[in-house]
Design an enzyme around this catalytic site. Structure first.
Site, PDB file in Angstrom:
ATOM      1  N   ARG A  65       0.843  -1.194   0.000  1.00 39.45           N
ATOM      2  CA  ARG A  65       0.000   0.000   0.000  1.00 39.45           C
ATOM      3  C   ARG A  65       0.882   1.250   0.000  1.00 39.45           C
ATOM      4  O   ARG A  65       1.574   1.521   0.985  1.00 39.45           O
ATOM      5  CB  ARG A  65      -0.923   0.008   1.228  1.00 39.45           C
ATOM      6  CG  ARG A  65      -2.059  -0.999   1.123  1.00 39.45           C
ATOM      7  CD  ARG A  65      -3.088  -0.781   2.215  1.00 39.45           C
ATOM      8  NE  ARG A  65      -2.713  -1.437   3.444  1.00 39.45           N
ATOM      9  CZ  ARG A  65      -3.561  -2.140   4.218  1.00 39.45           C
ATOM     10  NH1 ARG A  65      -4.823  -2.263   3.852  1.00 39.45           N
ATOM     11  NH2 ARG A  65      -3.170  -2.679   5.339  1.00 39.45           N
ATOM     12  N   ASP A  71       6.873  -6.480   3.452  1.00 37.96           N
ATOM     13  CA  ASP A  71       6.690  -7.769   2.797  1.00 37.96           C
ATOM     14  C   ASP A  71       6.236  -7.482   1.357  1.00 37.96           C
ATOM     15  O   ASP A  71       6.125  -6.327   0.958  1.00 37.96           O
ATOM     16  CB  ASP A  71       5.649  -8.588   3.566  1.00 37.96           C
ATOM     17  CG  ASP A  71       5.717 -10.077   3.270  1.00 37.96           C
ATOM     18  OD1 ASP A  71       6.590 -10.490   2.481  1.00 37.96           O
ATOM     19  OD2 ASP A  71       4.904 -10.834   3.828  1.00 37.96           O
ATOM     20  N   HIS A 100       5.344 -12.761   8.232  1.00 41.11           N
ATOM     21  CA  HIS A 100       6.001 -11.460   8.237  1.00 41.11           C
ATOM     22  C   HIS A 100       6.141 -10.918   9.667  1.00 41.11           C
ATOM     23  O   HIS A 100       7.200 -10.406  10.052  1.00 41.11           O
ATOM     24  CB  HIS A 100       5.208 -10.475   7.375  1.00 41.11           C
ATOM     25  CG  HIS A 100       5.854  -9.136   7.241  1.00 41.11           C
ATOM     26  ND1 HIS A 100       5.175  -8.023   6.796  1.00 41.11           N
ATOM     27  CD2 HIS A 100       7.111  -8.705   7.525  1.00 41.11           C
ATOM     28  CE1 HIS A 100       5.988  -6.982   6.786  1.00 41.11           C
ATOM     29  NE2 HIS A 100       7.160  -7.370   7.225  1.00 41.11           N
ATOM     30  N   ASP A 119       0.392  -0.469   8.169  1.00 44.78           N
ATOM     31  CA  ASP A 119       0.593   0.635   7.226  1.00 44.78           C
ATOM     32  C   ASP A 119      -0.671   1.413   6.903  1.00 44.78           C
ATOM     33  O   ASP A 119      -0.624   2.408   6.174  1.00 44.78           O
ATOM     34  CB  ASP A 119       1.231   0.122   5.929  1.00 44.78           C
ATOM     35  CG  ASP A 119       0.414  -0.991   5.278  1.00 44.78           C
ATOM     36  OD1 ASP A 119      -0.633  -1.380   5.839  1.00 44.78           O
ATOM     37  OD2 ASP A 119       0.840  -1.481   4.213  1.00 44.78           O
ATOM     38  N   ASP A 120      -1.823   0.991   7.458  1.00 43.45           N
ATOM     39  CA  ASP A 120      -3.073   1.708   7.197  1.00 43.45           C
ATOM     40  C   ASP A 120      -3.598   2.412   8.443  1.00 43.45           C
ATOM     41  O   ASP A 120      -4.791   2.661   8.570  1.00 43.45           O
ATOM     42  CB  ASP A 120      -4.137   0.748   6.654  1.00 43.45           C
ATOM     43  CG  ASP A 120      -4.460  -0.371   7.637  1.00 43.45           C
ATOM     44  OD1 ASP A 120      -3.708  -0.548   8.615  1.00 43.45           O
ATOM     45  OD2 ASP A 120      -5.470  -1.076   7.430  1.00 43.45           O
ATOM     46  N   ASP A 168      -3.722 -12.706  15.254  1.00 42.73           N
ATOM     47  CA  ASP A 168      -4.430 -11.880  16.228  1.00 42.73           C
ATOM     48  C   ASP A 168      -5.498 -12.669  16.983  1.00 42.73           C
ATOM     49  O   ASP A 168      -5.634 -12.532  18.206  1.00 42.73           O
ATOM     50  CB  ASP A 168      -5.020 -10.629  15.572  1.00 42.73           C
ATOM     51  CG  ASP A 168      -5.800 -10.936  14.300  1.00 42.73           C
ATOM     52  OD1 ASP A 168      -5.765 -12.089  13.822  1.00 42.73           O
ATOM     53  OD2 ASP A 168      -6.436 -10.010  13.771  1.00 42.73           O
ATOM     54  N   SER A 209      -8.490  -8.883   4.792  1.00 43.55           N
ATOM     55  CA  SER A 209      -9.785  -9.119   5.453  1.00 43.55           C
ATOM     56  C   SER A 209     -10.954  -8.618   4.612  1.00 43.55           C
ATOM     57  O   SER A 209     -12.112  -8.776   5.000  1.00 43.55           O
ATOM     58  CB  SER A 209      -9.827  -8.416   6.814  1.00 43.55           C
ATOM     59  OG  SER A 209      -9.705  -7.013   6.649  1.00 43.55           O
TER      60      SER A 209
END
Length: 438
Positions: free
Chosen positions: A108, A135, A181, A203-204, A282, A313
């Site tokens: 991204r 990654d 990762h 990263d978001d 998670d 997701s």
């Protein structure tokens, strides 16, 4: 290192000022030469000497002004070594712990939004090094990360191969790669770079102005309270209207692992790394074997905001919940607050008293706005289905992981409804979660 640098700067500044003062005073007080005395005796050269004295005075004044500016610059740099540490001591005391920020990136290019905010709000590059682990091998994203130069450390996950999975899990290949990762990146942080703690963001995520202050203040509690295993910047039910905008400093313990901007210690990684899962890391963290009755700290108002609808997701929960999460905008000086109330025994006693001394109400009263008084109020549930129905109808997240509701502490979910605090709680006497409630 900062302390040594500060001492060297101060020492150098002192020697510089002292030497120049000695030179000026020497010139000012030097005896007249034979020629100057003869000129004075003959009544000549007085004007020249006066000019010399004026020039010397001007040079002296200019020198003092230069030294003043140098000292002001030194004073400005003192913040690097005189910032108060976790216990309120200055940099002259024990050095502050370095808390790296690990950014998990893939493909991204919008990682720029994440990095821009981290760098904008970061108070010290040395205390908060930003490590971006990438990654996927995506060239455009790598170019964006590389554009930050020395402001970040760019690591590249070397194994980009597909992972062998069961046929029915082929659609989950992305989750397997994410888990691989994470394992590689955390090993880099703790083993290769030898850090003792880390804050993990993806990263978001966009961070709040007091993101660094928040984690700095809670690091000592995470380290000293063995009943805690993480600090999260996220409130799963933190949508606007469900949190108190006047309580930006309010923090909770939660039995639910929130993620989405969270801090862990190396000791936890030593425990988890040998059994790290192949995928869905998670949810694995939320299982009883990993959680081991430990809690996390989370805020009333989130210190992170996710802007990434697209991902492995496929936007699960994003349109209904995540896009409406309220990001804190008020800087809270957490390092100056007394956070001892978050220690387990004290918190448990105060929280349970607050919950079960609140007036017991019915769902219809909450839904129709028929509550009398400012609150808080307590609303009971006694089964899995009962919880899910109430949560759904009241607008909070209804899913459970190993029996634990999102944001729950001892089964209690706290949120605002129509401006009043509601505790969605099991009956008094609750003792443990039921893992079948999933």
């Amino acid at each position: 290192m900062l302390r040594k640098r500060g001492s060297a700067i101060l020492c150098g500044a002192f020697l510089f000022v002292a030497w120049n003062a000695i030179v000026v005073l020497y010139l000012w007080g030097r005896p007249l030469s034979g020629r100057e005395e003869r000129e004075m005796d003959r009544g000549r050269g007085g004007a020249d000497l006066a000019v010399d004295v004026i020039h010397m005075a001007e040079a002296f004044e200019a020198e003092l002004e230069m030294q003043r500016k140098i000292l002001l610059q030194i004073q400005g740099h003192r913040s690097l070594w005189e910032q108060p540490n976790e216990n309120g001591a200055s940099r002259s005391g024990p050095p502050q712990v370095v808390i790296p920020i690990l950014v998990i990136a893939c493909n991204r290019v919008t990682v720029k939004r994440c990095l821009d905010k981290l760098i904008e709000y970061r108070p010290s590059a040395e205390l908060y090094p930003i490590i971006v682990s990438q990654d996927c091998g995506h060239a455009e994203t790598a170019q964006v990360i590389g554009s930050y130069g020395s402001q970040v450390t760019h690591l590249k996950q070397p194994d980009l191969s597909d992972i062998a999975v069961r046929p029915e899990h082929k659609k989950f290949q992305g989750y397997y790669k994410i888990s691989r990762h994470y394992r590689w990146a955390l090993n880099q942080v703790f083993n290769s770079l030898s850090h003792s703690s880390v804050v993990i963001v993806e990263d978001d995520l966009e961070v709040a102005p007091d993101f660094f202050e928040y984690f700095r203040s809670l690091h000592p509690i995470l380290k000293s309270d063995l009943s805690l295993w993480c600090v999260s910047a996220w409130n799963d039910n933190g949508r606007d209207g469900y949190v108190d905008p006047g309580k930006a400093d309010l923090l909770y313990r939660t039995d639910f692992f929130p993620g989405l901007g969270w801090m862990m210690l190396k000791e936890l990684w030593v425990e988890l790394e040998p059994k790290w899962p192949g995928a869905f890391w998670d949810d694995w963290m939320r299982q009883p074997d990993q959680r081991r009755d430990r809690a996390c700290i989370r805020p009333e108002i989130s210190r992170t905001l996710t802007f990434g609808r697209k991902g492995v997701s496929l936007g699960q929960f994003y349109d209904k919940y995540l896009r409406y999460i309220k990001l804190n905008s008020e800087f809270v000086p957490f390092t100056k607050l007394d956070l001892a109330y978050l220690k387990e025994e004290k918190y448990k006693e105060i929280f349970e008293k607050q919950v079960y001394s609140a007036p017991l109400v019915k769902y219809e009263e909450v839904q129709r706005g028929q509550l009398k008084g400012a609150g808080p109020f307590c609303l009971h549930y006694s089964s899995k289905d009962g919880f899910k129905v109430l949560a759904k109808n009241l607008g909070v997240m209804e899913d459970l992981k190993s029996g634990v509701p999102r944001t729950g502490y001892r089964g209690v979910v706290s949120f605002l409804s129509r401006g009043r605090r509601i505790f969605l709680a099991p009956p008094p006497g609750w003792s443990k979660y039921d893992p079948t409630w999933s």
